[in-house]
Design a protein around this motif. Structure first.
Motif, PDB file in Angstrom:
ATOM      1  N   LEU A 408       0.875  -1.179   0.036  1.00  0.00           N
ATOM      2  CA  LEU A 408       0.006  -0.206   0.066  1.00  0.00           C
ATOM      3  C   LEU A 408       0.904   1.221  -0.056  1.00  0.00           C
ATOM      4  CD1 LEU A 408      -2.950   1.280   0.392  1.00  0.00           C
ATOM      5  CD2 LEU A 408      -2.213   1.207   2.855  1.00  0.00           C
ATOM      6  N   LEU A 409       0.515   2.298  -0.732  1.00  0.00           N
ATOM      7  CA  LEU A 409       1.068   3.442  -0.672  1.00  0.00           C
ATOM      8  C   LEU A 409       0.062   4.510  -0.513  1.00  0.00           C
ATOM      9  CD1 LEU A 409       3.065   5.809  -1.338  1.00  0.00           C
ATOM     10  CD2 LEU A 409       3.016   5.493  -3.765  1.00  0.00           C
ATOM     11  N   LEU A 410       0.221   5.388   0.568  1.00  0.00           N
ATOM     12  CA  LEU A 410      -0.688   6.371   0.923  1.00  0.00           C
ATOM     13  C   LEU A 410       0.149   7.801   0.668  1.00  0.00           C
ATOM     14  CD1 LEU A 410      -2.242   4.993   4.284  1.00  0.00           C
ATOM     15  CD2 LEU A 410      -3.206   5.247   1.877  1.00  0.00           C
ATOM     16  N   ALA A 411      -0.264   8.541   0.028  1.00  0.00           N
ATOM     17  CA  ALA A 411       0.252  10.021  -0.222  1.00  0.00           C
ATOM     18  C   ALA A 411      -0.761  10.836  -0.213  1.00  0.00           C
ATOM     19  CB  ALA A 411       0.769   9.969  -2.039  1.00  0.00           C
ATOM     20  N   ARG A 412      -0.228  11.948   0.731  1.00  0.00           N
ATOM     21  CA  ARG A 412      -1.059  12.658   1.309  1.00  0.00           C
ATOM     22  C   ARG A 412      -1.385  13.876   0.341  1.00  0.00           C
ATOM     23  NH1 ARG A 412      -2.791  13.776   6.307  1.00  0.00           N
ATOM     24  NH2 ARG A 412      -1.184  12.588   7.324  1.00  0.00           N
ATOM     25  N   ARG A 413      -2.702  14.443   0.160  1.00  0.00           N
ATOM     26  CA  ARG A 413      -3.146  15.342  -0.687  1.00  0.00           C
ATOM     27  C   ARG A 413      -2.770  16.616   0.001  1.00  0.00           C
ATOM     28  NH1 ARG A 413      -7.650  11.641  -1.879  1.00  0.00           N
ATOM     29  NH2 ARG A 413      -8.682  13.031  -0.244  1.00  0.00           N
ATOM     30  N   PRO A 414      -2.329  17.722  -0.941  1.00  0.00           N
ATOM     31  CA  PRO A 414      -2.179  18.840  -0.263  1.00  0.00           C
ATOM     32  C   PRO A 414      -3.360  19.527   0.481  1.00  0.00           C
ATOM     33  CG  PRO A 414      -1.290  19.070  -2.460  1.00  0.00           C
ATOM     34  CD  PRO A 414      -2.184  17.811  -2.495  1.00  0.00           C
ATOM     35  N   GLY A 415      -4.680  19.439   0.010  1.00  0.00           N
ATOM     36  CA  GLY A 415      -5.554  19.838   0.745  1.00  0.00           C
ATOM     37  C   GLY A 415      -6.046  18.842   1.862  1.00  0.00           C
ATOM     38  N   GLY A 416      -5.618  17.626   2.045  1.00  0.00           N
ATOM     39  CA  GLY A 416      -5.633  17.037   3.149  1.00  0.00           C
ATOM     40  C   GLY A 416      -6.444  15.677   2.775  1.00  0.00           C
ATOM     41  N   GLY A 417      -6.319  14.559   3.446  1.00  0.00           N
ATOM     42  CA  GLY A 417      -6.682  13.294   2.900  1.00  0.00           C
ATOM     43  C   GLY A 417      -5.736  12.534   2.234  1.00  0.00           C
ATOM     44  N   TRP A 418      -5.827  11.435   1.639  1.00  0.00           N
ATOM     45  CA  TRP A 418      -4.820  10.626   0.882  1.00  0.00           C
ATOM     46  C   TRP A 418      -5.264  10.277  -0.447  1.00  0.00           C
ATOM     47  CZ3 TRP A 418      -0.506   9.877   3.815  1.00  0.00           C
ATOM     48  CH2 TRP A 418      -0.466  10.039   5.263  1.00  0.00           C
ATOM     49  N   ASN A 419      -4.247  10.055  -1.455  1.00  0.00           N
ATOM     50  CA  ASN A 419      -4.200   9.456  -2.708  1.00  0.00           C
ATOM     51  C   ASN A 419      -3.715   7.976  -2.205  1.00  0.00           C
ATOM     52  OD1 ASN A 419      -5.119  11.576  -4.210  1.00  0.00           O
ATOM     53  ND2 ASN A 419      -3.043  12.175  -4.223  1.00  0.00           N
ATOM     54  N   ARG A 420      -4.424   6.892  -2.812  1.00  0.00           N
ATOM     55  CA  ARG A 420      -4.288   5.759  -2.073  1.00  0.00           C
ATOM     56  C   ARG A 420      -4.054   4.662  -3.413  1.00  0.00           C
ATOM     57  NH1 ARG A 420      -8.844   5.168   2.393  1.00  0.00           N
ATOM     58  NH2 ARG A 420      -8.725   7.399   3.129  1.00  0.00           N
ATOM     59  N   PHE A 421      -2.704   3.882  -3.529  1.00  0.00           N
ATOM     60  CA  PHE A 421      -2.498   3.051  -4.386  1.00  0.00           C
ATOM     61  C   PHE A 421      -1.892   1.937  -3.674  1.00  0.00           C
ATOM     62  CE2 PHE A 421      -1.347   7.681  -5.094  1.00  0.00           C
ATOM     63  CZ  PHE A 421      -1.922   7.735  -6.668  1.00  0.00           C
ATOM     64  N   ALA A 422      -1.766   0.754  -4.802  1.00  0.00           N
ATOM     65  CA  ALA A 422      -1.344  -0.538  -4.502  1.00  0.00           C
ATOM     66  C   ALA A 422      -0.106  -0.517  -5.263  1.00  0.00           C
ATOM     67  CB  ALA A 422      -2.250  -1.562  -4.804  1.00  0.00           C
ATOM     68  N   VAL A 423       1.020  -0.721  -4.918  1.00  0.00           N
ATOM     69  CA  VAL A 423       2.361  -0.945  -5.487  1.00  0.00           C
ATOM     70  C   VAL A 423       2.583  -2.190  -5.810  1.00  0.00           C
ATOM     71  CG1 VAL A 423       4.795  -0.478  -5.595  1.00  0.00           C
ATOM     72  CG2 VAL A 423       3.230   1.089  -4.678  1.00  0.00           C
ATOM     73  N   GLY A 424       2.646  -2.468  -7.253  1.00  0.00           N
ATOM     74  CA  GLY A 424       3.044  -4.094  -7.523  1.00  0.00           C
ATOM     75  C   GLY A 424       4.162  -4.293  -8.231  1.00  0.00           C
ATOM     76  N   PHE A 425       4.531  -5.543  -8.574  1.00  0.00           N
ATOM     77  CA  PHE A 425       5.804  -5.969  -9.315  1.00  0.00           C
ATOM     78  C   PHE A 425       6.088  -5.403 -10.659  1.00  0.00           C
ATOM     79  CE2 PHE A 425       5.037  -9.596  -6.637  1.00  0.00           C
ATOM     80  CZ  PHE A 425       5.933  -9.455  -5.566  1.00  0.00           C
TER      81      PHE A 425
END
Length: 443
Positions: A408-425
């Protein structure tokens, strides 16, 4: 009565079975199917796409503490004379040669907070090196400031090579396996143990990576899972044959390799949290069930630290210990039962599954997040096919049926909250799918 546990749940022996030591009735539970070999296993031939078992270096390294100093045990692929030495501030302070064998043991006298251990075959072009810290493990921080980039592994179960691949793809380590993640946070939500072949190597890697990340302004946060509690308490049913073979070649029990009092790795693990808040993220292996709403993250950790330091924790599966325990303990049956429930009950933070298995606990999840001052609860333990979010994004499940296939990758958004991703191979990080919302009746 017998105590049966499998990975769908820890089993509930009831008060008589769990608190029997204090009641003086004799312990009738015990580990399930024993894991081990009548003779130490050898590495099987590697088939197509497979890697042969590895034992050299940190794959088979044990370092323990005793009254005389350090006990260092290592393995070599072929019989050879061995050499172990302790280095402090660039100077060899003690060394010992061992006889020709593929199993080696050195006793090294050293008194320093930081020691580099060199070990391997005497005369080899290069010895293996592992840096250790000998002071008491620091009190774990469990209420931590947030981070703009948070990477999270669920239950990786000894899949060392897969962990490396995903960390490299995310730019968190380089070709030398050194931390390159800067100020990012990497969290591992427990269950590094069991099933996979390279648990020992994975643990030594994380042990080192924590220090490198801290020095760079980042963080590696390792939580305890139910399989850490199982192995350290002597339930070895899920140890892989290769990992069991490491202990056999060292003529030790697998549990002893990670003893919280005497093993370097065991002492390190015993100081890990079971529940942590990272800014607006609440991290746990299984999840927070209703009984644990009475805790704060700090009071939970204080209780965990107390219980894990007690002899009972490592003695749950030791008949001789349990036979003597009623005569030696001041705990009553309710206190013993509380300890068993804390580590092994279905409602334990290490075992709880209900949040992932249903979509009807929105009200409870809201209570958890409100109580701990978090916006998102991230959990492992309950396997899913791919990293997924639910309850409108307030819960993220990261334990995968195919261990360590994603991160899991959680990248904080400038305005708050998270952009959410799954990092795979392969490919770019995959945005997580929409998070179904629980019905209003359940909130």
């Amino acid at each position: 009565m017998s105590v049966m546990r499998d990975d769908s749940g820890p089993g509930r022996p009831g008060l008589a079975g769990c608190a029997v030591a204090a009641a003086g009735l004799g312990w009738l539970g015990g580990p399930g199917t024993p894991v081990g070999h009548t003779s130490p296993p050898i590495a099987p031939p590697a088939g197509p796409g497979q890697t042969a078992w590895r034992f050299e270096g940190e794959y088979g390294l044990y370092i323990g503490l005793d009254s005389a100093g350090l006990e260092v045990r290592w393995l070599t692929e072929e019989p050879a004379p061995g050499l172990g030495r302790a280095i402090v501030d660039g100077r060899v302070v003690d060394e010992q040669r061992t006889a020709r064998s593929d199993t080696h043991e050195a006793r090294l006298s050293v008194d320093a907070p930081v020691v580099t251990i060199e070990y391997g075959a005497d005369g080899a072009d290069r010895l293996h090196r592992t840096e250790i810290r000998l002071g008491p493990p620091p009190r774990p921080a469990v209420d931590l400031p947030g981070s703009d980039s948070v990477f999270v592994f669920g239950d990786v179960h000894g899949e060392f090579d897969r962990v490396l691949q995903l960390l490299a793809r995310a730019g968190l380590i380089d070709a030398e396996l050194r931390w390159t993640g800067g100020h990012a946070t990497l969290a591992l939500l427990g269950d590094l143990f069991d099933r996979g072949n390279d648990v020992t190597r994975l643990l030594w890697f994380v042990y080192r990576l924590e220090r490198e990340a801290e020095a760079a302004g980042g963080r590696v946060l390792t939580l305890l899972g139910n399989h850490e509690a199982m192995v350290m308490s002597g339930d070895l049913r899920y140890v892989s044959p290769k990992e069991a073979g490491i202990a056999e070649r060292h003529d030790m029990s697998y549990q002893k390799l990670f003893d919280p009092a005497t093993s370097i790795l065991g002492r390190w693990l015993a100081g890990k949290p079971g529940l942590a808040r990272l800014g607006d993220l609440l991290l746990a292996h299984g999840g927070v069930s209703p009984p644990y709403l009475e805790y704060s993250v700090q009071s939970y950790q204080d209780t965990l630290g107390t219980f894990i330091s007690e002899p009972l924790f490592t003695g749950w599966h030791a008949p001789a210990f349990l036979e003597e325990f009623p005569r030696a303990t001041s705990l009553d049956s309710a206190q013993v039962y509380r300890r068993y429930e804390f580590f092994f009950a279905p409602e334990s933070v290490l075992w709880y599954r209900d949040l992932v298995l249903t979509d009807t606990l929105g009200a409870h999840l809201d209570a958890v997040l409100d109580h701990f001052g978090a916006d998102v609860h991230v959990v492992g333990h309950t396997p899913v096919r791919t990293i997924r979010q639910s309850y409108g994004g307030r819960l993220i499940a990261v334990d995968l049926l195919d261990a360590a296939a994603e991160m899991l990758l959680l990248a904080r958004r400038p305005g708050g909250g998270w952009n959410r991703f799954a990092v795979g191979f392969a490919g770019d990080p995959r945005p997580l799918g929409p998070a179904p919302e629980a019905g209003l009746a359940n909130r």
